[in-house]
Design a protein around this motif. Sequence first.
Motif, mmCIF file in Angstrom:
data_model
loop_
_atom_site.group_PDB
_atom_site.id
_atom_site.type_symbol
_atom_site.label_atom_id
_atom_site.label_comp_id
_atom_site.label_asym_id
_atom_site.label_seq_id
_atom_site.Cartn_x
_atom_site.Cartn_y
_atom_site.Cartn_z
ATOM 1 N N VAL A 125 0.821 -1.221 0.000
ATOM 2 C CA VAL A 125 0.000 0.000 0.000
ATOM 3 C C VAL A 125 0.857 1.274 0.000
ATOM 4 O O VAL A 125 0.328 2.378 -0.117
ATOM 5 C CB VAL A 125 -0.988 0.063 1.197
ATOM 6 N N ALA A 126 2.182 1.106 0.126
ATOM 7 C CA ALA A 126 3.052 2.287 0.157
ATOM 8 C C ALA A 126 2.883 3.124 -1.104
ATOM 9 O O ALA A 126 3.015 4.351 -1.082
ATOM 10 C CB ALA A 126 4.513 1.856 0.309
ATOM 11 N N ALA A 127 2.535 2.440 -2.227
ATOM 12 C CA ALA A 127 2.396 3.139 -3.505
ATOM 13 C C ALA A 127 1.212 4.104 -3.502
ATOM 14 O O ALA A 127 1.182 5.043 -4.292
ATOM 15 C CB ALA A 127 2.243 2.113 -4.625
ATOM 16 N N TRP A 128 0.236 3.870 -2.616
ATOM 17 C CA TRP A 128 -0.964 4.722 -2.615
ATOM 18 C C TRP A 128 -0.757 6.035 -1.867
ATOM 19 O O TRP A 128 -1.594 6.924 -1.929
ATOM 20 C CB TRP A 128 -2.149 3.984 -1.979
ATOM 21 N N HIS A 129 0.331 6.137 -1.136
ATOM 22 C CA HIS A 129 0.655 7.346 -0.368
ATOM 23 C C HIS A 129 -0.476 7.759 0.566
ATOM 24 O O HIS A 129 -0.872 8.920 0.622
ATOM 25 C CB HIS A 129 1.021 8.507 -1.309
ATOM 26 N N LEU A 130 -1.010 6.797 1.302
ATOM 27 C CA LEU A 130 -2.056 7.094 2.276
ATOM 28 C C LEU A 130 -1.423 7.729 3.506
ATOM 29 O O LEU A 130 -0.241 7.538 3.767
ATOM 30 C CB LEU A 130 -2.755 5.796 2.686
ATOM 31 N N PRO A 131 -2.215 8.482 4.277
ATOM 32 C CA PRO A 131 -1.697 8.937 5.583
ATOM 33 C C PRO A 131 -1.367 7.717 6.438
ATOM 34 O O PRO A 131 -2.027 6.675 6.321
ATOM 35 C CB PRO A 131 -2.870 9.710 6.186
ATOM 36 N N ALA A 132 -0.358 7.851 7.294
ATOM 37 C CA ALA A 132 0.156 6.705 8.048
ATOM 38 C C ALA A 132 -0.943 5.947 8.785
ATOM 39 O O ALA A 132 -0.997 4.714 8.750
ATOM 40 C CB ALA A 132 1.229 7.167 9.030
ATOM 41 N N ILE A 133 -1.849 6.694 9.434
ATOM 42 C CA ILE A 133 -2.882 6.047 10.251
ATOM 43 C C ILE A 133 -3.826 5.226 9.375
ATOM 44 O O ILE A 133 -4.176 4.092 9.698
ATOM 45 C CB ILE A 133 -3.694 7.118 11.033
ATOM 46 N N VAL A 134 -4.209 5.804 8.224
ATOM 47 C CA VAL A 134 -5.126 5.109 7.319
ATOM 48 C C VAL A 134 -4.454 3.849 6.773
ATOM 49 O O VAL A 134 -5.034 2.756 6.759
ATOM 50 C CB VAL A 134 -5.552 6.033 6.157
#
Lengths: 396, 299
Positions: free
Chosen positions: B57-66
């Motif tokens: 999921v690192a590729a999606w650049h989500l906020p850390a908590i999400v």
Amino acid sequence: MLKRKWLAISAALAALSLLATACGSGGGSSAGGGSEGGSGTIKIGVTAPLSGDYASAGTDIVNAAKLAAEEINSNGGVLGKKIEIVPEDDQCDSQVGVQAAQKLMDEGVVAVAGGYCSSASIPETGVLAQKHIAFVADASTNPDLTEKNPGNVFRVIGRDDQQGPFAAKFMKEVLGAKKAAVIHDNTTYAKGLAEEAKKGLEENGVQVVFFDAITPGEKDYTSTLTRIKSLNPDVIYFTGYFAEGGILVKQSRELGITATFMGGDANQDPTLIATAGDKAEGMIITTAPLPQFLTGAQDFVNNYKSKYNQDPGPYSVYEYDCVKVVADAIQRANSTDPEKIVEALKQTKGYKGLTGDITFNEKGDRTGELYITTIVKDGKFTPYKKFENGQWVDIQ
Amino acid sequence: MGAFLQFLVNGLTVGSFYALVALGYTMIYGIIRLINFAHGDIFMVGAFIGWTALAAVAAWHLPAIVALAVVLLVAMLATGALGLVIERVAYQPLLKAPRLSILITALGASLALENGVMLKYGAGFQTYPHLLAGTGFNLAGAQVKYAQIGFFLLSLALMAGLYLFVHRTPVGAAMRALALDQDAARLMGIHVEGVIMLTFFLGSALAAAAGVMYGTYYTQINFMMGFLLGLRAFTAAVLGGIGNIPGAMVGGLLIGLLEAFSSGYVSGQWKDVIVFAVLILVLVVKPTGLFGERVVERM
């Protein structure tokens, strides 16, 4: 039942090894005769683990020995003869090591340059001493190797009981520490190093406010670190391995401990930085100089890479120096008589090796400061300071 | 005071990881009387699945908590499914066999998981990305991290959720019935195999949650990490009274606190001596464990 099975297996192994030595001596006598007869080669043995868990380290060592021999040979060899490297697998095992030493003697080697694991090296030296064959160790750091020297042992690397005092001296003189905490993990190596460091610190007038072990394999050391925090040391020295070192430095920073964090040579591993992230910044490691930190070893690193298509191992450069020192001794002895080579090695004074000047003391240990410090900077281990000519200097 | 608070905070953090894993031991024991030796390794596999998912999921650049929430859910589902498979393959065929056989297959499952992960990921250490900045606040001299509070609350929420599930839903009632008497439960029309599988799913999912939190908090994982933690969690389950859900929670927190205080006030080397001496003492005085009085109903 089980016991009888083991007996049978060991009997079979013993029979096999007898066979192997018998074959070895049969082949070796003719080759040995060749070297005595004035023509042929001068054989230098290399004991190293070529199978088992440490096989890759052993291969790095043998590769370096061959590289050294090639260089010597392309410059005309020694006493008009070519050097031949005879590798023998000791599997880091005392039993196998004894057989390897026996085989090398049967092969007619004039000296041995090797010894990765102290546990194998120490019995090997005993076997070789029977025929006064020199053993120059490249990577065995256990003090016993030279403390129980039967008269034929030399080593080009430091001892475990040199690193501790070196670390203590660094803490006192460079960091100006008054109070220090020493943590180990109860393994033989880490505990020994921690005790040496403690002794050195006390001799330097630094108060050791904390000396205790943690349990390796765990992940939460915050309680131990909280106790250390309340003692307020200027420096913390951890002598165990990198996995715990990374966690310790991370958790100590998160607890707000600002003391300088130091580690022994087993902490020099990228996993430490990966574990601790930016919390590892500024951590200082005491270590034997690795080839990439030695300015004089650049040619060696390049030659090694182009010949073997990989980076040299951490001890390759020490093995290279071992072979060179032996060749130098043969030259000075002007003989391939093992006993005369041992005498020449004892006289080795300031031989210019890649790892620095090599002089042996009466025990066979190398003199001088054999350790350096590195510091974690921008997520990488970078050379920091070494002790040279009575003072601390930056390493370029 | 500062040191005492610090030990308390650290002890509760480690203790909540122990408690989550201990719940799995206790639930499975409660239902089929099996000490599931593979449970510590299921926790380890959960941490590895979480690590792999985080990289994905690192590729999606989500906020850390999400990102963490997504990964936690994925790891819990995937590891829960793995728990089902293990139950189906290694335990279910042996449910009617002598207890010893199923104990041995549990050990086998444990070794298979450890070595499988070693072959896939290597024997070295893997490191979780540094998602949570490690920030916190100073509470009367003790450093408290937001991650510690978050993980502690999440653990409590999961435990409360499980407790409510077991005690307030029909499926939970079926689980409790099964713990009481398997044959009678079958006669009442309860799908026994299904309930056992659900128990394994829940236990494994909780262990996976602990694994992901553990990995995120300590950043370092390897294939042997389940052994030590599994041992502690099993101890926690026994201390609390194996088969008893609130007992596992209290036992886990208690072991965490005991460890923190003994390595803080005595020595890190003496920690295990003290913890296990207390365990022996408790078992001598009360052989069923702290909460083990309800021998008939084990859930």
